[in-house]
Design an enzyme around this catalytic site. Structure first.
Site, PDB file in Angstrom:
ATOM      1  N   ASP A  51      -1.030  -5.472   1.639  1.00 27.59           N
ATOM      2  CA  ASP A  51       0.370  -5.049   1.550  1.00 27.59           C
ATOM      3  C   ASP A  51       1.168  -5.865   2.551  1.00 27.59           C
ATOM      4  O   ASP A  51       0.597  -6.522   3.427  1.00 27.59           O
ATOM      5  CB  ASP A  51       0.509  -3.534   1.837  1.00 27.59           C
ATOM      6  CG  ASP A  51       1.701  -2.922   1.099  1.00 27.59           C
ATOM      7  OD1 ASP A  51       2.838  -3.367   1.351  1.00 27.59           O
ATOM      8  OD2 ASP A  51       1.498  -2.027   0.272  1.00 27.59           O
ATOM      9  N   ASP A  78       1.416 -11.315   1.828  1.00 26.89           N
ATOM     10  CA  ASP A  78       2.551 -11.413   0.910  1.00 26.89           C
ATOM     11  C   ASP A  78       2.030 -12.097  -0.348  1.00 26.89           C
ATOM     12  O   ASP A  78       1.735 -13.303  -0.345  1.00 26.89           O
ATOM     13  CB  ASP A  78       3.680 -12.216   1.546  1.00 26.89           C
ATOM     14  CG  ASP A  78       4.883 -12.328   0.610  1.00 26.89           C
ATOM     15  OD1 ASP A  78       4.764 -11.984  -0.590  1.00 26.89           O
ATOM     16  OD2 ASP A  78       5.943 -12.778   1.075  1.00 26.89           O
ATOM     17  N   ASN A 105      -1.738  -3.658  -8.413  1.00 29.03           N
ATOM     18  CA  ASN A 105      -0.724  -2.589  -8.390  1.00 29.03           C
ATOM     19  C   ASN A 105       0.622  -3.036  -7.831  1.00 29.03           C
ATOM     20  O   ASN A 105       1.667  -2.506  -8.221  1.00 29.03           O
ATOM     21  CB  ASN A 105      -1.276  -1.422  -7.555  1.00 29.03           C
ATOM     22  CG  ASN A 105      -0.197  -0.454  -7.117  1.00 29.03           C
ATOM     23  OD1 ASN A 105       0.297   0.357  -7.902  1.00 29.03           O
ATOM     24  ND2 ASN A 105       0.189  -0.542  -5.846  1.00 29.03           N
ATOM     25  N   TYR A 170      12.208  -7.594 -14.307  1.00 28.75           N
ATOM     26  CA  TYR A 170      11.073  -6.676 -14.111  1.00 28.75           C
ATOM     27  C   TYR A 170      10.429  -6.369 -15.463  1.00 28.75           C
ATOM     28  O   TYR A 170       9.213  -6.438 -15.621  1.00 28.75           O
ATOM     29  CB  TYR A 170      11.597  -5.408 -13.436  1.00 28.75           C
ATOM     30  CG  TYR A 170      10.587  -4.315 -13.217  1.00 28.75           C
ATOM     31  CD1 TYR A 170       9.679  -4.365 -12.162  1.00 28.75           C
ATOM     32  CD2 TYR A 170      10.552  -3.185 -14.043  1.00 28.75           C
ATOM     33  CE1 TYR A 170       8.772  -3.340 -11.931  1.00 28.75           C
ATOM     34  CE2 TYR A 170       9.661  -2.147 -13.825  1.00 28.75           C
ATOM     35  CZ  TYR A 170       8.769  -2.227 -12.768  1.00 28.75           C
ATOM     36  OH  TYR A 170       7.878  -1.197 -12.550  1.00 28.75           O
ATOM     37  N   THR A 205       7.460   8.750  -6.313  1.00 27.39           N
ATOM     38  CA  THR A 205       7.083   8.072  -5.073  1.00 27.39           C
ATOM     39  C   THR A 205       8.322   8.000  -4.180  1.00 27.39           C
ATOM     40  O   THR A 205       9.454   8.141  -4.672  1.00 27.39           O
ATOM     41  CB  THR A 205       6.614   6.636  -5.369  1.00 27.39           C
ATOM     42  OG1 THR A 205       7.697   5.951  -6.012  1.00 27.39           O
ATOM     43  CG2 THR A 205       5.389   6.615  -6.265  1.00 27.39           C
TER      44      THR A 205
HETATM   45  N1  LIG Z   1       6.730   4.592  -9.502  1.00 24.53           N
HETATM   46  C1  LIG Z   1       7.008   4.474 -10.786  1.00 24.53           C
HETATM   47  O1  LIG Z   1       7.698   5.323 -11.351  1.00 24.53           O
HETATM   48  C2  LIG Z   1       6.464   3.320 -11.599  1.00 24.53           C
HETATM   49  C3  LIG Z   1       6.739   3.302 -12.958  1.00 24.53           C
HETATM   50  C4  LIG Z   1       6.234   2.266 -13.742  1.00 24.53           C
HETATM   51  C5  LIG Z   1       5.465   1.269 -13.166  1.00 24.53           C
HETATM   52  N2  LIG Z   1       5.236   1.314 -11.815  1.00 24.53           N
HETATM   53  C6  LIG Z   1       4.416   0.233 -11.269  1.00 24.53           C
HETATM   54  O2  LIG Z   1       3.404   0.771 -10.451  1.00 24.53           O
HETATM   55  C7  LIG Z   1       3.128  -0.118  -9.371  1.00 24.53           C
HETATM   56  C8  LIG Z   1       3.308   0.607  -8.048  1.00 24.53           C
HETATM   57  O3  LIG Z   1       4.636   1.088  -8.008  1.00 24.53           O
HETATM   58  P1  LIG Z   1       5.175   2.037  -6.845  1.00 24.53           P
HETATM   59  O4  LIG Z   1       6.184   2.906  -7.481  1.00 24.53           O
HETATM   60  O5  LIG Z   1       4.064   2.623  -6.086  1.00 24.53           O
HETATM   61  O6  LIG Z   1       5.952   0.951  -5.961  1.00 24.53           O
HETATM   62  P2  LIG Z   1       6.282   0.993  -4.402  1.00 24.53           P
HETATM   63  O7  LIG Z   1       7.415   0.063  -4.216  1.00 24.53           O
HETATM   64  O8  LIG Z   1       6.426   2.395  -3.943  1.00 24.53           O
HETATM   65  O9  LIG Z   1       4.969   0.383  -3.757  1.00 24.53           O
HETATM   66  C9  LIG Z   1       4.614  -0.955  -4.002  1.00 24.53           C
HETATM   67  C10 LIG Z   1       3.789  -1.451  -2.843  1.00 24.53           C
HETATM   68  O10 LIG Z   1       3.602  -2.860  -3.044  1.00 24.53           O
HETATM   69  C11 LIG Z   1       3.919  -3.525  -1.843  1.00 24.53           C
HETATM   70  N3  LIG Z   1       4.430  -4.869  -2.106  1.00 24.53           N
HETATM   71  C12 LIG Z   1       5.614  -5.191  -2.670  1.00 24.53           C
HETATM   72  N4  LIG Z   1       5.758  -6.528  -2.682  1.00 24.53           N
HETATM   73  C13 LIG Z   1       4.633  -7.054  -2.139  1.00 24.53           C
HETATM   74  C14 LIG Z   1       4.206  -8.374  -1.867  1.00 24.53           C
HETATM   75  N5  LIG Z   1       4.969  -9.433  -2.128  1.00 24.53           N
HETATM   76  N6  LIG Z   1       2.991  -8.555  -1.306  1.00 24.53           N
HETATM   77  C15 LIG Z   1       2.212  -7.481  -1.006  1.00 24.53           C
HETATM   78  N7  LIG Z   1       2.574  -6.211  -1.222  1.00 24.53           N
HETATM   79  C16 LIG Z   1       3.778  -5.998  -1.782  1.00 24.53           C
HETATM   80  C17 LIG Z   1       4.985  -2.658  -1.176  1.00 24.53           C
HETATM   81  O11 LIG Z   1       5.090  -2.887   0.216  1.00 24.53           O
HETATM   82  C18 LIG Z   1       4.495  -1.262  -1.497  1.00 24.53           C
HETATM   83  O12 LIG Z   1       3.593  -0.763  -0.535  1.00 24.53           O
HETATM   84  C19 LIG Z   1       4.095  -1.305  -9.537  1.00 24.53           C
HETATM   85  O13 LIG Z   1       3.447  -2.355 -10.223  1.00 24.53           O
HETATM   86  C20 LIG Z   1       5.207  -0.699 -10.361  1.00 24.53           C
HETATM   87  O14 LIG Z   1       5.900  -1.683 -11.084  1.00 24.53           O
HETATM   88  C21 LIG Z   1       5.716   2.304 -11.027  1.00 24.53           C
END
Ligand SMILES: NC(=O)c1ccc[n+]([C@@H]2O[C@H](COP(=O)([O-])OP(=O)(O)OC[C@H]3O[C@@H](n4cnc5c(N)ncnc54)[C@H](O)[C@@H]3O)[C@@H](O)[C@H]2O)c1
Length: 262
Positions: A51, A78, A105, A170, A205
């Site tokens: 992360d 990153d 993820n 996205y 979240t």
């Molecule tokens: N939460 C939702 O409702 C939802 C819905 C559909 C899809 N998703 C997908 O589920 C996955 C997780 O989503 P979430 O809601 O937990 O997102 P979030 O933003 O809460 O968490 C994402 C995590 O990824 C990390 N991250 C972001 N960019 C990064 C990078 N360049 N390098 C390393 N780490 C990085 C962030 O720091 C964070 O800890 C994503 O792929 C998102 O697109 C989420």
């Protein structure tokens, strides 16, 4: 009485095949990823995650370590920097002694309007939401082949299936991820490496709370078939199954966890 979410019960499935499995989760420091790390650790897996949110990542390690069969490992990475991705994944493979499961993820659903997208922003959005999923898979495939198989889970999104506003890049990435999954599943199936997409609906979240007012959340629930908000633990329940040997004949598909959002 019917339970509305799995968070309401502590009766969760146990997967013997996940004990001691070597798992890498991207974006494991917060949100759904945090729930995934917690769930794999609770199954007795060896978990490493990457992360950019270092404080959150370390707090998660500190929280889970006391009760863990294997303390989780976290590394700053990153994922938009492919040199860093390659180096950190090599380090984690060595620390875990191999890789059996990859959960792609990490992502970022920043909103944007069509007229504001520049070529640089296009590249940045695709790099944070799509490119690393391929290169993370490429990095772990040799270890999975040596192990005699593996499971890769790519995070997609319901968003493009619905066609939501202000998310064109996205949603372009999330649509492509389903194609990535099918392609990898075909190329890797004879190596016993399974590849599937997880397609979440709206998961409650901390970041999502930023986008939605209580009224907006109520609209989502009204559009779902089921009452209640999806929790990271509900997503983790699907991920654990697909990562386990119980899903040994599941590959090349997209699995929704969306409470029936239409
Ligand atoms: N939460 C939702 O409702 C939802 C819905 C559909 C899809 N998703 C997908 O589920 C996955 C997780 O989503 P979430 O809601 O937990 O997102 P979030 O933003 O809460 O968490 C994402 C995590 O990824 C990390 N991250 C972001 N960019 C990064 C990078 N360049 N390098 C390393 N780490 C990085 C962030 O720091 C964070 O800890 C994503 O792929 C998102 O697109 C989420």
């Amino acid at each position: 009485m019917l339970q509305k979410t799995s968070a309401a019960t502590d009766m969760v499935a146990r997967y013997p095949s996940l004990i001691d499995k070597r798992v890498i989760v991207t974006g494991g420091g917060s949100g759904i990823g945090e729930g995934l790390v917690e769930a794999f650790v609770a199954q007795g897996a060896r978990v490493a995650f990457v992360d950019i949110a270092e404080d959150a990542a370390q707090a998660l390690v500190d929280r889970l370590t006391p009760d863990a069969r294997h303390a989780p490992i976290q590394r700053h990475c990153d994922l938009t920097n492919l040199d860093s991705l390659k180096a950190v994944f090599a380090d984690l493979e060595a620390a875990l002694g191999g890789v059996d499961i990859l959960v792609n993820n990490a992502g970022n659903d920043d909103r944007h309007s069509i007229e504001d997208v520049t070529p640089a922003y296009w590249d940045e959005r695709l790099n944070v939401n799509l490119r690393h999923q391929f290169f993370a898979a490429q990095a772990v495939i040799p270890a999975m082949k040596r192990a005699g198989g593996g499971a890769i889970l790519n995070f997609g999104s319901i968003s493009w299936h619905l066609g939501l506003n202000d998310l064109v890049l996205y949603q372009t990435c999330k649509a492509a991820i389903e194609g990535l999954t099918r392609s990898l599943a075909r190329d890797l199936g004879r190596e016993n490496i399974r590849v599937n997409t997880i397609v979440p609906g709206n998961v409650q979240t901390p970041r999502q709370e930023k986008w939605y007012t209580p009224e907006g959340e109520a609209e989502i629930v009204a559009a779902q078939c089921l009452d209640g908000r999806i929790q990271p633990s509900d997503v983790a329940a699907l991920v654990l199954f697909l990562a386990s040997d119980d899903a040994k004949m599941c590959t090349g598909h997209d699995y929704f966890i969306d409470a029936g959002w239409r």
